[in-house]
Design a protein around this motif. Structure first.
Motif, PDB file in Angstrom:
ATOM      1  N   TYR A  56       0.831  -1.220   0.000  1.00 47.32           N
ATOM      2  CA  TYR A  56       0.000   0.000   0.000  1.00 47.32           C
ATOM      3  C   TYR A  56       0.859   1.261   0.000  1.00 47.32           C
ATOM      4  O   TYR A  56       1.926   1.303   0.622  1.00 47.32           O
ATOM      5  CB  TYR A  56      -0.911   0.013   1.234  1.00 47.32           C
ATOM      6  N   GLU A  57       0.339   2.273  -0.670  1.00 50.40           N
ATOM      7  CA  GLU A  57       0.927   3.615  -0.631  1.00 50.40           C
ATOM      8  C   GLU A  57      -0.209   4.611  -0.434  1.00 50.40           C
ATOM      9  O   GLU A  57      -1.242   4.529  -1.101  1.00 50.40           O
ATOM     10  CB  GLU A  57       1.675   3.931  -1.931  1.00 50.40           C
ATOM     11  N   GLY A  58      -0.022   5.539   0.502  1.00 54.63           N
ATOM     12  CA  GLY A  58      -1.041   6.561   0.733  1.00 54.63           C
ATOM     13  C   GLY A  58      -1.758   6.362   2.057  1.00 54.63           C
ATOM     14  O   GLY A  58      -1.293   5.656   2.958  1.00 54.63           O
ATOM     15  N   ALA A  59      -2.908   6.997   2.168  1.00 57.19           N
ATOM     16  CA  ALA A  59      -3.639   7.079   3.448  1.00 57.19           C
ATOM     17  C   ALA A  59      -4.669   5.960   3.567  1.00 57.19           C
ATOM     18  O   ALA A  59      -5.878   6.209   3.678  1.00 57.19           O
ATOM     19  CB  ALA A  59      -4.297   8.450   3.570  1.00 57.19           C
ATOM     20  N   TRP A  60      -4.223   4.730   3.558  1.00 57.03           N
ATOM     21  CA  TRP A  60      -5.131   3.577   3.680  1.00 57.03           C
ATOM     22  C   TRP A  60      -5.450   3.302   5.149  1.00 57.03           C
ATOM     23  O   TRP A  60      -4.596   3.452   6.027  1.00 57.03           O
ATOM     24  CB  TRP A  60      -4.503   2.326   3.064  1.00 57.03           C
ATOM     25  N   ALA A  76      -9.576   3.551   1.241  1.00 57.76           N
ATOM     26  CA  ALA A  76      -8.914   4.850   1.016  1.00 57.76           C
ATOM     27  C   ALA A  76      -9.809   5.668   0.086  1.00 57.76           C
ATOM     28  O   ALA A  76     -10.678   5.123  -0.600  1.00 57.76           O
ATOM     29  CB  ALA A  76      -7.533   4.659   0.415  1.00 57.76           C
ATOM     30  N   ARG A  78      -8.428   9.162  -1.182  1.00 48.37           N
ATOM     31  CA  ARG A  78      -7.685  10.293  -1.749  1.00 48.37           C
ATOM     32  C   ARG A  78      -7.114   9.927  -3.113  1.00 48.37           C
ATOM     33  O   ARG A  78      -6.613   8.810  -3.302  1.00 48.37           O
ATOM     34  CB  ARG A  78      -6.559  10.687  -0.794  1.00 48.37           C
ATOM     35  N   GLY A  80      -4.700   9.132  -5.822  1.00 51.61           N
ATOM     36  CA  GLY A  80      -3.301   8.706  -5.742  1.00 51.61           C
ATOM     37  C   GLY A  80      -3.050   7.617  -4.725  1.00 51.61           C
ATOM     38  O   GLY A  80      -2.006   6.952  -4.777  1.00 51.61           O
ATOM     39  N   ASP A  81      -3.966   7.405  -3.774  1.00 54.72           N
ATOM     40  CA  ASP A  81      -3.827   6.259  -2.861  1.00 54.72           C
ATOM     41  C   ASP A  81      -3.893   4.973  -3.692  1.00 54.72           C
ATOM     42  O   ASP A  81      -4.795   4.814  -4.532  1.00 54.72           O
ATOM     43  CB  ASP A  81      -4.955   6.244  -1.830  1.00 54.72           C
ATOM     44  N   GLN A 146      -5.515   2.229  -8.105  1.00 57.13           N
ATOM     45  CA  GLN A 146      -5.291   3.596  -7.613  1.00 57.13           C
ATOM     46  C   GLN A 146      -6.606   4.352  -7.518  1.00 57.13           C
ATOM     47  O   GLN A 146      -7.409   4.358  -8.457  1.00 57.13           O
ATOM     48  CB  GLN A 146      -4.331   4.328  -8.554  1.00 57.13           C
TER      49      GLN A 146
END
Length: 786
Positions: A56-60, A76, A78, A80-81, A146
């Motif tokens: 994962y990348e971002g605000a999960w 998520a 946002r 780009g998450d 994404q």
């Protein structure tokens, strides 16, 4: 993670060269299979990854979700998450939740163009297919999902979810393909035999008690009023000599051992002498005999000793008798081994009490006058329902409903037509009768694995003693006797506790474990004894040996022939010398030595298996052995092989090196691998599962044994949160099936484009799915017509 380990394990290990031939088929059957013979050597497999296996990348965010896979998921919103999955395969499916407040995401495969997917829906649905990739070239791939921060015009928000992924691939079979043709199964020892006592393949039997209120005419009249209820009333006459003869011999009125047995064979012989004497006495007054065993696993003994004099073998379930699952495997296995019809008798007794809705209790203590019975006494109605339907779908010929001519009715009050009212338990019985007559085609129970144990196993109600019972000592006094369990007995117990978790452990009163239990590997097993003939053995694709076997040259040759002709034998190192060394080439066998094993490494898996046990290893070295499981010490140093595989003729031999293997984690790894090869569907949830092959498809029975708490004298407590949301996956895809119907609720069930069905099974309840094949449709994972 158990199944994930198994899939990696099999894909790597079995890249070794191996011959494949069709197993034990007649010329006409060979002709029928020529067109699909090559396809049968591969199978479509599915690897399931839970959301915690993604990158994962971002605000999960992560948290519990009752209806999601493994009851958790991530979300998520946002732009780009994203999350990424790297996989080996040729197709991937993504599952998540759709809901009114969900939005859009972009899916990118490798270097391709992104595809928009929609997580929005009018109501929340978890564990739902949101994306199925096109068919890819087999190999390494990368998938990225994404968030876009956008949604449908009516979306309340833009959330996306991650629940699980399913990775598909074609791979070579690890084991020779099992036989699954319905005509062949039906006409083999696995098919049905008709009892002379009933003259029917299936029969619900209500014993009559001669009670002054519940009279025979009233019972039969009331049963007819409700559509039947039963197929026979007292067709199986009560025969005191053979009714619960095992318990009565060891602990009751039949006297026990006339002297203290000197060893297991002596105990076995004393029991046989008694049983044959009982048959002689019974035949004086009964033309057709049947046997009922209770607390002891003596079905094979009755079938073997009774021979043609015995028409039917039955086992009692319910009551205070452990492991209904094992009772089925033993009784059905004995019936198939010795060519007998079989049945189960459900007893509503539980502790010192029995379910009874009568105004004036029927069962009264002889001295105190206190009632044994009452509307909250005995077993729960939910356990009875699960036991009833298990009896039918497991292939029994007879279901004897102890006390049902009383407790299927709600007291002595009559309706305007003079009929008894049905009790809650009676309504379950009525539903069973209706179901079994509306759906008489239950197929052949699919049990591709035979567990072969010693004929002198002596398993019974006391886990601490073998052939436990009362015996007469030299002074004429009756005393408890039996034999201490040895390493082979502990091996059997731990194998059974792996197959049927906790059912062979000492347990408090617990209807969800002690009686019926969830089955992580499905009810794929029959239990046979080591005197089994080659003609019976050949119908089981996999044979697992366990216990203190009396291996001799004749039995060893039988097993070698079985493997050479295409069977798979799971063999322990304790059995190799002297008679089974011929299964190996240029073999060298080391003497037993204790080793402290910290963990094990499984071929193809990065996840070690915890062991932390001192094991007596008998290292078998031979030409062509492929390492499967390697033992390691706490420093990570190799201690040698714990399990190997090699080819013998058209078959396979899996050898476990710890003498009398008793480690459940190792059994889990091995049985997971076998399950992957043999089970016709992938079932993902903590559930008891049975598979039946029909003439036009399969039946999958799901039994949820969780969520019902019942003590002997109090009402059942149902925990609705123990509902099981079951995913059933056919990796060959949905095009194979013309229809899928859930028969308990009589409704069609949708199958998604990845081949999955999701079904809720409430606490303590049963669901039965019938899959009907499309004629000339896609090939199933077990081959054509599987």
């Amino acid at each position: 993670m158990r199944i994930i380990v198994a899939v990696f394990f099999v894909s790597l290990v079995f890249s070794c060269q191996k011959p494949h031939v069709s197993r034990r088929t007649s010329p006409s059957e060979m002709d029928r299979r020529q067109s699909d013979g090559e396809r049968a050597q591969t199978r479509r497999s599915a690897l399931i990854l839970n959301d915690d296996a993604f990158h994962y990348e971002g605000a999960w965010q992560a948290g519990p979700e009752a209806n999601a896979y493994k009851k958790d998921n991530r979300w998520a919103r946002r732009s780009g998450d994203l999350y990424t999955i790297r996989f080996e395969g040729d197709q991937i499916a993504l599952y998540g939740a759709i809901a009114p407040h969900h939005g859009h995401a972009l899916v990118t495969l490798d270097d391709g163009s992104p595809t928009r997917i929609n997580f929005h829906g009018g109501e929340r649905l978890d564990n739902t297919l949101v994306y199925l990739s096109p068919k890819l070239t087999m190999g390494s791939h990368t998938l990225t999902v994404q968030a876009t921060g956008t949604g449908e015009p009516q979306s309340l928000d833009t959330w996306i979810t991650a629940d699980r992924a399913v990775i598909f691939r074609d791979q070579d079979r690890e084991l020779p393909p099992p036989e699954h043709s319905y005509p062949i199964l039906n006409n083999s020892v696995l098919g049905y035999r008709i009892p002379r006592l009933t003259g029917k393949e299936w029969n619900i039997e209500l014993p009559l008690y001669g009670d002054s209120v519940y009279t025979e005419p009233l019972i039969k009249q009331s049963a007819a009023h409700y559509g039947g209820l039963a197929d026979s009333f007292d067709a199986l006459a009560w025969i005191p000599q053979t009714f619960e003869w095992d318990y009565n011999y060891h602990h009751g009125r039949q006297g026990g051992y006339p002297r203290l047995p000197t060893d297991r064979k002596d105990a076995w012989q004393l029991i046989q002498d008694h049983f044959l004497k009982m048959l002689d006495e019974a035949q004086d007054s009964h033309a057709i005999l049947h046997s009922l065993t209770g607390h002891y696993f003596y079905s094979h003994y009755a079938a073997r000793w009774g021979k043609d004099r015995l028409d039917l073998i039955q086992s009692e379930i319910g009551e205070n008798i452990r492991s209904t699952n094992a009772r089925v495997a033993f009784t059905r296995g004995a019936a198939r081994q010795y060519g007998k019809p079989w049945g189960l008798q459900f007893s509503p007794w539980y502790g010192p009490s029995i379910l009874d809705y009568s105004t004036q209790p029927i069962w009264i203590h002889e001295t105190t006058g206190e009632p044994y019975s009452g509307p909250t006494h005995g077993h729960s109605v939910e356990l009875a329902k699960r036991s009833y339907f298990l009896t039918y779908m497991a292939g029994a010929n007879v279901a004897t409903m102890e006390a049902a001519s009383i407790n299927w009715f709600h007291g002595e009050t009559l309706d305007a037509q003079g009929n008894l009212f049905l009790s809650p338990l009676g309504k379950v019985g009525q539903f069973l009768y209706d179901y079994t007559h509306r759906f008489p085609d239950r197929g052949i129970p699919y049990t591709p694995v035979a567990i072969v144990i010693s004929e002198y196993h002596g398993l019974g109600m006391d886990l601490q003693k073998i052939f436990h019972g009362m015996g007469t000592d030299a002074t004429g006094k009756k005393i408890p006797t039996g034999f201490e369990p040895g390493p082979g007995d502990h091996m059997i117990r731990e194998l059974f506790n792996t197959v049927w978790p906790q059912s062979f452990a000492e347990s408090a009163w617990d209807e969800s474990k002690y009686f019926m239990t969830q089955t992580p590997f499905g009810e794929l097993f029959d239990v046979l004894t080591e005197d089994v003939t080659a003609d019976v053995l050949k119908h089981y694709p996999v044979v697992v040996l366990a216990g203190d076997l009396e291996m001799d040259a004749e039995r060893a040759e039988r097993l070698k022939k079985y493997v050479f002709e295409g069977g798979t034998l799971v063999l322990n190192s304790a059995y190799v010398q002297p008679h089974l060394s011929g299964l190996f080439s240029d073999v060298n066998i080391q003497s037993s030595h204790p080793v402290e094993v910290n963990h094990a490494e499984v071929a193809g898996s990065l996840k070690p298996v915890a062991i932390q046990e001192t094991m007596d290893l008998i290292q078998v070295e031979a030409e062509g052995l492929v390492p499967l499981i390697t033992g390691k010490n706490s420093a990570g140093e190799s201690l040698g092989q714990l399990a190997t595989l090699h080819v013998f003729g058209a078959g396979r031999v899996i050898t476990t090196m710890p003498q009398f293997l008793r480690n459940r984690n190792l059994w889990n790894v091995l049985l997971s691998r076998i399950q992957q090869e043999l089970q016709p569907f992938r079932v993902d949830e903590d559930i008891q599962q049975l598979f039946n092959r029909t003439s036009d498809g399969w039946i999958v029975t799901l039994i949820n044994n969780n969520g019902v708490t019942k003590a002997p004298l109090t009402a059942a407590v149902i925990d609705p949160t123990q509902i099981q949301n079951v995913s059933i996956l056919d990796p060959s895809g949905p095009g194979r099936w013309s229809s899928v119907r859930e028969e308990m609720e009589d409704r069609e069930v949708a199958i998604d484009s990845a081949g999955q069905i999701t079904l809720a099974v409430p606490s303590g309840d049963v669901r039965i799915l019938r899959f009907r094949e499309v004629k000339n449709g896609p090939v199933g994972r077990l081959g054509q017509g599987s």
